[in-house]
Design a protein around this motif. Structure first.
Motif, PDB file in Angstrom:
ATOM      1  N   ARG A  69     -19.116   2.533  16.421  1.00  0.00           N
ATOM      2  CA  ARG A  69     -18.102   2.973  15.469  1.00  0.00           C
ATOM      3  C   ARG A  69     -18.313   4.439  15.095  1.00  0.00           C
ATOM      4  NH1 ARG A  69     -13.526   1.745  15.319  1.00  0.00           N
ATOM      5  NH2 ARG A  69     -13.555  -0.358  14.480  1.00  0.00           N
ATOM      6  N   GLU A  70     -19.568   4.882  14.980  1.00  0.00           N
ATOM      7  CA  GLU A  70     -19.839   6.294  14.699  1.00  0.00           C
ATOM      8  C   GLU A  70     -19.390   7.178  15.847  1.00  0.00           C
ATOM      9  OE1 GLU A  70     -23.692   5.535  11.734  1.00  0.00           O
ATOM     10  OE2 GLU A  70     -23.985   6.051  13.846  1.00  0.00           O
ATOM     11  N   TRP A  71     -19.517   6.668  17.086  1.00  0.00           N
ATOM     12  CA  TRP A  71     -19.009   7.417  18.234  1.00  0.00           C
ATOM     13  C   TRP A  71     -17.503   7.613  18.113  1.00  0.00           C
ATOM     14  CZ3 TRP A  71     -21.385  10.346  21.525  1.00  0.00           C
ATOM     15  CH2 TRP A  71     -22.724  10.099  21.853  1.00  0.00           C
ATOM     16  N   ASN A  80     -18.529  -6.554  17.179  1.00  0.00           N
ATOM     17  CA  ASN A  80     -18.686  -5.218  16.607  1.00  0.00           C
ATOM     18  C   ASN A  80     -17.350  -4.555  16.292  1.00  0.00           C
ATOM     19  OD1 ASN A  80     -21.514  -5.197  16.667  1.00  0.00           O
ATOM     20  ND2 ASN A  80     -21.527  -4.654  18.837  1.00  0.00           N
ATOM     21  N   GLY A  81     -16.269  -5.081  16.867  1.00  0.00           N
ATOM     22  CA  GLY A  81     -14.942  -4.583  16.531  1.00  0.00           C
ATOM     23  C   GLY A  81     -14.737  -3.110  16.798  1.00  0.00           C
ATOM     24  N   CYS A  82     -15.287  -2.590  17.891  1.00  0.00           N
ATOM     25  CA  CYS A  82     -15.133  -1.176  18.209  1.00  0.00           C
ATOM     26  C   CYS A  82     -13.850  -0.996  19.020  1.00  0.00           C
ATOM     27  CB  CYS A  82     -16.335  -0.685  19.012  1.00  0.00           C
ATOM     28  SG  CYS A  82     -16.372   1.094  19.216  1.00  0.00           S
ATOM     29  N   THR A 111      -4.617  -5.929  19.390  1.00  0.00           N
ATOM     30  CA  THR A 111      -5.959  -5.392  19.207  1.00  0.00           C
ATOM     31  C   THR A 111      -6.556  -5.049  20.566  1.00  0.00           C
ATOM     32  OG1 THR A 111      -6.281  -6.861  17.299  1.00  0.00           O
ATOM     33  CG2 THR A 111      -8.247  -5.813  18.220  1.00  0.00           C
ATOM     34  N   VAL A 112      -7.184  -3.882  20.676  1.00  0.00           N
ATOM     35  CA  VAL A 112      -7.877  -3.493  21.906  1.00  0.00           C
ATOM     36  C   VAL A 112      -9.296  -3.087  21.515  1.00  0.00           C
ATOM     37  CG1 VAL A 112      -7.984  -1.910  23.854  1.00  0.00           C
ATOM     38  CG2 VAL A 112      -5.761  -2.730  23.035  1.00  0.00           C
ATOM     39  N   GLN A 153     -11.731  15.949  17.615  1.00  0.00           N
ATOM     40  CA  GLN A 153     -10.370  16.265  18.060  1.00  0.00           C
ATOM     41  C   GLN A 153      -9.541  16.908  16.957  1.00  0.00           C
ATOM     42  OE1 GLN A 153      -8.359  12.983  20.100  1.00  0.00           O
ATOM     43  NE2 GLN A 153     -10.348  12.129  20.671  1.00  0.00           N
ATOM     44  N   GLY A 154     -10.103  16.979  15.741  1.00  0.00           N
ATOM     45  CA  GLY A 154      -9.407  17.639  14.653  1.00  0.00           C
ATOM     46  C   GLY A 154      -8.687  16.729  13.682  1.00  0.00           C
ATOM     47  N   LEU A 155      -8.856  15.411  13.804  1.00  0.00           N
ATOM     48  CA  LEU A 155      -8.189  14.494  12.894  1.00  0.00           C
ATOM     49  C   LEU A 155      -8.842  14.528  11.521  1.00  0.00           C
ATOM     50  CD1 LEU A 155      -7.255  13.456  15.741  1.00  0.00           C
ATOM     51  CD2 LEU A 155      -7.096  11.192  14.686  1.00  0.00           C
ATOM     52  N   THR A 156      -8.049  14.348  10.483  1.00  0.00           N
ATOM     53  CA  THR A 156      -8.580  14.276   9.123  1.00  0.00           C
ATOM     54  C   THR A 156      -9.190  12.899   8.886  1.00  0.00           C
ATOM     55  OG1 THR A 156      -6.531  13.405   8.169  1.00  0.00           O
ATOM     56  CG2 THR A 156      -6.727  15.808   8.348  1.00  0.00           C
ATOM     57  N   ASN A 157      -9.936  12.784   7.776  1.00  0.00           N
ATOM     58  CA  ASN A 157     -10.529  11.487   7.445  1.00  0.00           C
ATOM     59  C   ASN A 157      -9.466  10.404   7.305  1.00  0.00           C
ATOM     60  OD1 ASN A 157     -12.982  12.716   7.459  1.00  0.00           O
ATOM     61  ND2 ASN A 157     -13.289  12.697   5.244  1.00  0.00           N
ATOM     62  N   ARG A 158      -8.346  10.753   6.670  1.00  0.00           N
ATOM     63  CA  ARG A 158      -7.282   9.766   6.492  1.00  0.00           C
ATOM     64  C   ARG A 158      -6.673   9.361   7.833  1.00  0.00           C
ATOM     65  NH1 ARG A 158      -5.200   7.895   2.155  1.00  0.00           N
ATOM     66  NH2 ARG A 158      -6.239   9.494   0.890  1.00  0.00           N
ATOM     67  N   GLN A 159      -6.503  10.313   8.726  1.00  0.00           N
ATOM     68  CA  GLN A 159      -5.960  10.000  10.045  1.00  0.00           C
ATOM     69  C   GLN A 159      -6.929   9.135  10.853  1.00  0.00           C
ATOM     70  OE1 GLN A 159      -5.310  14.080  11.255  1.00  0.00           O
ATOM     71  NE2 GLN A 159      -3.073  13.891  11.057  1.00  0.00           N
ATOM     72  N   ILE A 160      -8.216   9.429  10.735  1.00  0.00           N
ATOM     73  CA  ILE A 160      -9.223   8.620  11.427  1.00  0.00           C
ATOM     74  C   ILE A 160      -9.210   7.194  10.885  1.00  0.00           C
ATOM     75  CG2 ILE A 160     -11.696   8.308  11.832  1.00  0.00           C
ATOM     76  CD1 ILE A 160     -11.955  11.370  11.739  1.00  0.00           C
ATOM     77  N   ALA A 161      -9.136   7.062   9.564  1.00  0.00           N
ATOM     78  CA  ALA A 161      -9.103   5.731   8.938  1.00  0.00           C
ATOM     79  C   ALA A 161      -7.907   4.935   9.433  1.00  0.00           C
ATOM     80  CB  ALA A 161      -9.063   5.881   7.419  1.00  0.00           C
ATOM     81  N   ALA A 162      -6.751   5.605   9.550  1.00  0.00           N
ATOM     82  CA  ALA A 162      -5.547   4.915  10.016  1.00  0.00           C
ATOM     83  C   ALA A 162      -5.685   4.500  11.478  1.00  0.00           C
ATOM     84  CB  ALA A 162      -4.330   5.820   9.833  1.00  0.00           C
ATOM     85  N   ARG A 163      -6.294   5.348  12.297  1.00  0.00           N
ATOM     86  CA  ARG A 163      -6.466   5.030  13.720  1.00  0.00           C
ATOM     87  C   ARG A 163      -7.397   3.835  13.912  1.00  0.00           C
ATOM     88  NH1 ARG A 163      -5.841   9.185  17.640  1.00  0.00           N
ATOM     89  NH2 ARG A 163      -4.112  10.530  17.057  1.00  0.00           N
ATOM     90  N   LEU A 164      -8.477   3.806  13.135  1.00  0.00           N
ATOM     91  CA  LEU A 164      -9.514   2.796  13.347  1.00  0.00           C
ATOM     92  C   LEU A 164      -9.395   1.609  12.409  1.00  0.00           C
ATOM     93  CD1 LEU A 164     -12.609   5.148  13.850  1.00  0.00           C
ATOM     94  CD2 LEU A 164     -11.081   4.179  15.577  1.00  0.00           C
TER      95      LEU A 164
END
Length: 270
Positions: free
Chosen positions: A212-214, A76-78, A63-64, A222-233
């Motif tokens: 988290r909104e940032w 806050n787990g950001c 975790t970072v 950057q062009g990521l989809t919602n699913r890709q963002i969810a996986a990243r975060l």
């Protein structure tokens, strides 16, 4: 013309007595640093660091997180994480385990700020901490964890957590020594990334967004989809949608394309 330098022939610099590391250990340090030193921003730096630590140290869970302080970072787990199952994360949140997690204890975080690197098995965590380890971590194959803190005040802090693989009783002493050396080499890179991130946010002070909104805004731009963002975060797709709706409203953007243009136009060169 070749000039001969005066003085005696150099001798190899001996290793510090408290860090008897091998060439392979230093290769791990170099491997992690090489993986992150070309990161374009804090988001990429975090992701590259997670991947590098898993690759070079073999830890399952990494975790970072970042924040204004160590307490802010862990509460806050950001940030990003990898190697933890959905069941692990859901149980941790739903079961209230964060309230007894020794790594979230303010006393531990103050100590971590002093020593830089510490492991769970070295903490006098008391009855609640023992219950966290015995009833939550051990049944999920985690016997020990390590934490690293990089203080980049006033730009914030970077908090790193690592969970040993299943079957390893504790974080090895050698790994702790390597992590201490690695922390020294990561510090200037982390300080630079946190300062750049703080500078970017300062140019957009009128955007009233949570940390988290940032993150969601940056990845969407950057062009990521919602699913890709969810996986990243490591958050749900529905949560991404809620954050993105709030981001678009706060930035007065009607689409993700407009958000991307706005991000690009308001980036501050460094």
């Amino acid at each position: 013309m070749t000039v001969a330098l005066p003085g005696p022939a150099p001798r190899p610099r001996p290793l510090p007595a408290d860090e008897p590391l091998s060439p392979e250990d230093y290769r791990r340090v170099v491997g992690v640093v090489e993986a992150v030193d070309h990161a374009g921003d804090l988001a990429e730096f975090r992701e590259l660091l997670v991947t590098a630590l898993r690759t070079w140290f073999g830890y399952n869970g990494v975790t970072v997180l970042h924040g204004d302080t160590a307490v802010d970072a862990v509460e806050n787990g950001c940030g990003v994480l990898a190697g933890y199952s959905a069941e692990f994360l859901e149980t941790y949140a739903a079961g209230g385990w964060e309230r007894v997690d020794p790594f979230r204890d303010q006393g531990f975080l103050r100590r971590l700020a002093e020593v830089g690197v510490a492991r769970l098995t070295d903490i006098e965590e008391g009855a609640e901490g023992a219950r966290f380890r015995d009833r939550f971590l051990l049944p999920r194959g985690i016997a020990d964890k390590a934490a690293m803190l990089i203080d980049a005040a006033p730009a914030g802090v970077l908090w790193v957590g690592l969970a040993v693989p299943d079957g390893v009783p504790k974080v090895p002493d050698r790994d702790l020594a390597v992590l201490r050396v690695l922390r020294r080499h990561l510090t200037p890179l982390a300080v630079e990334q946190l300062a750049r991130h703080r500078s970017r946010q300062a140019t957009r002070a009128d955007w009233d967004l949570t940390p988290r909104e940032w993150d969601v805004a940056d990845l969407a731009a950057q062009g990521l989809t919602n699913r890709q963002i969810a996986a990243r975060l490591f958050i749900g797709v529905d949560t991404v949608k809620k954050h993105l709706t709030r981001v678009l409203a706060a930035t007065s953007c009607g689409s993700r394309t407009q958000l991307a243009v706005l991000f690009t136009s308001r980036d501050t060169p460094v």
